[in-house]
Design an enzyme around this catalytic site. Structure first.
Site, PDB file in Angstrom:
ATOM      1  N   LEU A  34       0.818  -1.218   0.000  1.00 57.39           N
ATOM      2  CA  LEU A  34       0.000   0.000   0.000  1.00 57.39           C
ATOM      3  C   LEU A  34       0.850   1.266   0.000  1.00 57.39           C
ATOM      4  O   LEU A  34       1.878   1.346   0.667  1.00 57.39           O
ATOM      5  CB  LEU A  34      -0.921  -0.004   1.226  1.00 57.39           C
ATOM      6  CG  LEU A  34      -1.884  -1.196   1.303  1.00 57.39           C
ATOM      7  CD1 LEU A  34      -2.760  -1.070   2.546  1.00 57.39           C
ATOM      8  CD2 LEU A  34      -2.746  -1.321   0.049  1.00 57.39           C
ATOM      9  N   HIS A  35       0.389   2.253  -0.770  1.00 60.06           N
ATOM     10  CA  HIS A  35       1.017   3.577  -0.819  1.00 60.06           C
ATOM     11  C   HIS A  35      -0.082   4.617  -0.634  1.00 60.06           C
ATOM     12  O   HIS A  35      -1.260   4.266  -0.415  1.00 60.06           O
ATOM     13  CB  HIS A  35       1.778   3.755  -2.145  1.00 60.06           C
ATOM     14  CG  HIS A  35       0.972   3.416  -3.357  1.00 60.06           C
ATOM     15  ND1 HIS A  35      -0.164   4.113  -3.711  1.00 60.06           N
ATOM     16  CD2 HIS A  35       1.115   2.437  -4.296  1.00 60.06           C
ATOM     17  CE1 HIS A  35      -0.668   3.599  -4.824  1.00 60.06           C
ATOM     18  NE2 HIS A  35       0.078   2.558  -5.194  1.00 60.06           N
ATOM     19  N   HIS A  38      -3.431   4.211  -2.538  1.00 51.91           N
ATOM     20  CA  HIS A  38      -4.384   3.300  -1.888  1.00 51.91           C
ATOM     21  C   HIS A  38      -5.007   3.980  -0.663  1.00 51.91           C
ATOM     22  O   HIS A  38      -6.214   3.882  -0.422  1.00 51.91           O
ATOM     23  CB  HIS A  38      -3.685   2.035  -1.393  1.00 51.91           C
ATOM     24  CG  HIS A  38      -3.070   1.184  -2.460  1.00 51.91           C
ATOM     25  ND1 HIS A  38      -1.708   1.031  -2.600  1.00 51.91           N
ATOM     26  CD2 HIS A  38      -3.621   0.419  -3.440  1.00 51.91           C
ATOM     27  CE1 HIS A  38      -1.449   0.208  -3.599  1.00 51.91           C
ATOM     28  NE2 HIS A  38      -2.590  -0.181  -4.131  1.00 51.91           N
ATOM     29  N   GLN A  62      -5.193 -12.201 -12.954  1.00 52.75           N
ATOM     30  CA  GLN A  62      -5.046 -10.989 -13.764  1.00 52.75           C
ATOM     31  C   GLN A  62      -3.616 -10.772 -14.228  1.00 52.75           C
ATOM     32  O   GLN A  62      -3.323  -9.772 -14.871  1.00 52.75           O
ATOM     33  CB  GLN A  62      -5.598  -9.766 -13.036  1.00 52.75           C
ATOM     34  CG  GLN A  62      -4.783  -9.297 -11.843  1.00 52.75           C
ATOM     35  CD  GLN A  62      -5.507  -8.204 -11.086  1.00 52.75           C
ATOM     36  OE1 GLN A  62      -6.509  -8.440 -10.418  1.00 52.75           O
ATOM     37  NE2 GLN A  62      -5.017  -6.977 -11.184  1.00 52.75           N
ATOM     38  N   LYS A 150      -6.276   6.034 -11.497  1.00 53.51           N
ATOM     39  CA  LYS A 150      -4.956   5.631 -11.978  1.00 53.51           C
ATOM     40  C   LYS A 150      -5.087   4.488 -12.998  1.00 53.51           C
ATOM     41  O   LYS A 150      -4.397   4.442 -14.005  1.00 53.51           O
ATOM     42  CB  LYS A 150      -4.105   5.209 -10.772  1.00 53.51           C
ATOM     43  CG  LYS A 150      -2.944   4.298 -11.034  1.00 53.51           C
ATOM     44  CD  LYS A 150      -1.815   5.027 -11.689  1.00 53.51           C
ATOM     45  CE  LYS A 150      -0.542   4.218 -11.792  1.00 53.51           C
ATOM     46  NZ  LYS A 150      -0.699   2.826 -12.111  1.00 53.51           N
ATOM     47  N   GLN A 154      -9.626   0.053 -16.092  1.00 59.04           N
ATOM     48  CA  GLN A 154     -10.177  -0.856 -15.069  1.00 59.04           C
ATOM     49  C   GLN A 154     -11.394  -0.225 -14.398  1.00 59.04           C
ATOM     50  O   GLN A 154     -12.419  -0.896 -14.202  1.00 59.04           O
ATOM     51  CB  GLN A 154      -9.089  -1.159 -14.028  1.00 59.04           C
ATOM     52  CG  GLN A 154      -9.599  -1.842 -12.782  1.00 59.04           C
ATOM     53  CD  GLN A 154      -8.481  -2.206 -11.836  1.00 59.04           C
ATOM     54  OE1 GLN A 154      -7.751  -3.158 -12.087  1.00 59.04           O
ATOM     55  NE2 GLN A 154      -8.313  -1.456 -10.760  1.00 59.04           N
TER      56      GLN A 154
HETATM   57  P1  AMP Z   1      -3.829  -2.229  -6.898  1.00 55.27           P
HETATM   58  O1  AMP Z   1      -3.347  -2.575  -5.534  1.00 55.27           O
HETATM   59  O2  AMP Z   1      -2.753  -1.772  -7.829  1.00 55.27           O
HETATM   60  O3  AMP Z   1      -4.739  -3.284  -7.477  1.00 55.27           O
HETATM   61  O4  AMP Z   1      -4.742  -0.957  -6.706  1.00 55.27           O
HETATM   62  C1  AMP Z   1      -5.844  -0.966  -5.820  1.00 55.27           C
HETATM   63  C2  AMP Z   1      -6.659   0.278  -6.045  1.00 55.27           C
HETATM   64  O5  AMP Z   1      -5.868   1.433  -5.796  1.00 55.27           O
HETATM   65  C3  AMP Z   1      -7.152   0.401  -7.508  1.00 55.27           C
HETATM   66  O6  AMP Z   1      -8.484   0.894  -7.502  1.00 55.27           O
HETATM   67  C4  AMP Z   1      -6.186   1.395  -8.091  1.00 55.27           C
HETATM   68  O7  AMP Z   1      -6.721   2.124  -9.183  1.00 55.27           O
HETATM   69  C5  AMP Z   1      -5.947   2.310  -6.896  1.00 55.27           C
HETATM   70  N1  AMP Z   1      -4.694   3.058  -7.074  1.00 55.27           N
HETATM   71  C6  AMP Z   1      -3.476   2.548  -7.398  1.00 55.27           C
HETATM   72  N2  AMP Z   1      -2.572   3.543  -7.520  1.00 55.27           N
HETATM   73  C7  AMP Z   1      -3.234   4.703  -7.267  1.00 55.27           C
HETATM   74  C8  AMP Z   1      -2.860   6.081  -7.248  1.00 55.27           C
HETATM   75  N3  AMP Z   1      -1.616   6.475  -7.502  1.00 55.27           N
HETATM   76  N4  AMP Z   1      -3.813   6.996  -6.969  1.00 55.27           N
HETATM   77  C9  AMP Z   1      -5.090   6.611  -6.708  1.00 55.27           C
HETATM   78  N5  AMP Z   1      -5.502   5.332  -6.695  1.00 55.27           N
HETATM   79  C10 AMP Z   1      -4.590   4.383  -6.981  1.00 55.27           C
END
Ligand code: AMP
Length: 290
Positions: A34-35, A38, A62, A150, A154
């Site tokens: 997580l960043h 998230h 995926q 982002k 999706q």
């Molecule tokens: P992931 O863990 O990459 O599957 O992302 C989980 C959720 O966080 C998804 O809905 C992503 O679109 C969102 N997300 C990932 N990176 C960002 C970001 N930089 N800013 C906003 N939402 C993000």
């Protein structure tokens, strides 16, 4: 205190108990590592709903062959302490066997929004996304689920999925969170060397260049794509391999001829061995009122 749940049954029970108390349920699906991107979704969920469930699941279906499923960063203990600090009630951390028992065979067709861009470069990716999102929404049954712009394609596929399969929850999309230099936060940024990180900024530069050209009156989509390609060539110092730079209709994701309303610029590129994507809204002057 945050509660960690590993089984679908535990999640169903926990959510049902909250619902009996009249609570509204918010849900944020993630793959962990997580960043702040998230956490922006998590904060929105915590502000706008009563009980928040976050899932952490690196979804194998995926990832394509030769992609980074095994290498994908996994930091569950750290993630849980961040989520706890944000006030999240439940974190769902299922195993692959919990989500995909050996006898599971049905997948979800993501429809035509998945045909182009990421869907074309990563065959099967959005079938995996549509399947896991449908499963998670069916297990959690949230009132509201939060996704990031982002991953714009999706997000649009998830909106269509919810609408077309009558999943009965509100899908909220939230803006991309960037670092101080403009790089869109991504768990995959962890793979970048300091030099690649600088080169990766060329994706955001390309989007900025397109926005700037539009502000100066260029509405021709192919010309804006050229502006983006040139920016990646210039700022990427020859080390960034562009996969696509496209100006599309935000709803259909089909290429447009001219930016008239609700267009989106999409870019995808490889920086070294790391694949990155980014996007931004393209709002013409007449629409923005500027
Ligand atoms: P992931 O863990 O990459 O599957 O992302 C989980 C959720 O966080 C998804 O809905 C992503 O679109 C969102 N997300 C990932 N990176 C960002 C970001 N930089 N800013 C906003 N939402 C993000």
């Amino acid at each position: 205190m945050i509660e960690r749940l590993n089984s679908k049954g535990e999640v169903r029970q926990a959510v049902a108990a909250a619902r009996r108390e009249g609570k509204r349920i918010g849900f944020v699906p993630t793959m962990g590592a997580l960043h702040d991107g998230h956490l922006a979704l998590v904060r929105a969920a915590c502000t706008r709903t009563d009980v928040v469930v976050v899932s952490i699941f690196v979804n194998p279906t995926q990832f394509g062959e030769g992609e980074d499923f095994e290498a994908y960063p996994r930091r569950v203990a750290d993630d849980i302490s961040h989520l706890s600090a944000e006030g999240v009630e439940f974190v769902f951390t299922p195993s692959v066997a919990e989500m995909y028992p050996p006898d599971s065979t049905v997948t979800v067709d993501p429809g035509p929004l998945a045909d182009r861009w990421e869907g074309e470069v990563r065959p099967g990716h959005f079938t995996g996304v549509a399947t896991i999102v449908t499963k998670l929404l069916s297990i959690v049954r949230p009132d509201v689920a939060y996704f990031g712009e982002k991953d714009f394609q999706q997000l649009q596929i998830v909106r269509a999925l919810e609408r077309d399969l009558d999943l009965g929850c509100t899908i909220v999309g939230l803006p991309t969170v960037r670092d101080a230099a403009g790089l869109a936060l991504s768990s995959r940024n962890a793979y970048l060397t300091p030099e690649e990180r600088r080169q990766a900024l060329s994706l955001a530069s390309a989007l900025n260049a397109a926005e700037q050209a539009l502000a100066w009156g260029e509405t021709d989509a192919r010309a804006l794509e050229t502006v983006m390609r040139e920016a990646v060539g210039r700022e990427g110092a020859g080390a960034v391999e562009l996969e696509y730079a496209a100006v599309v209709d935000a709803a259909t994701l089909e290429p447009v001829e001219r930016v008239e309303a609700s267009a989106r610029a999409l870019v995808a590129a490889r920086v070294g061995t790391t694949r990155l994507i980014d996007n931004c809204a393209l709002v013409p002057k007449a629409v923005s009122g500027a």
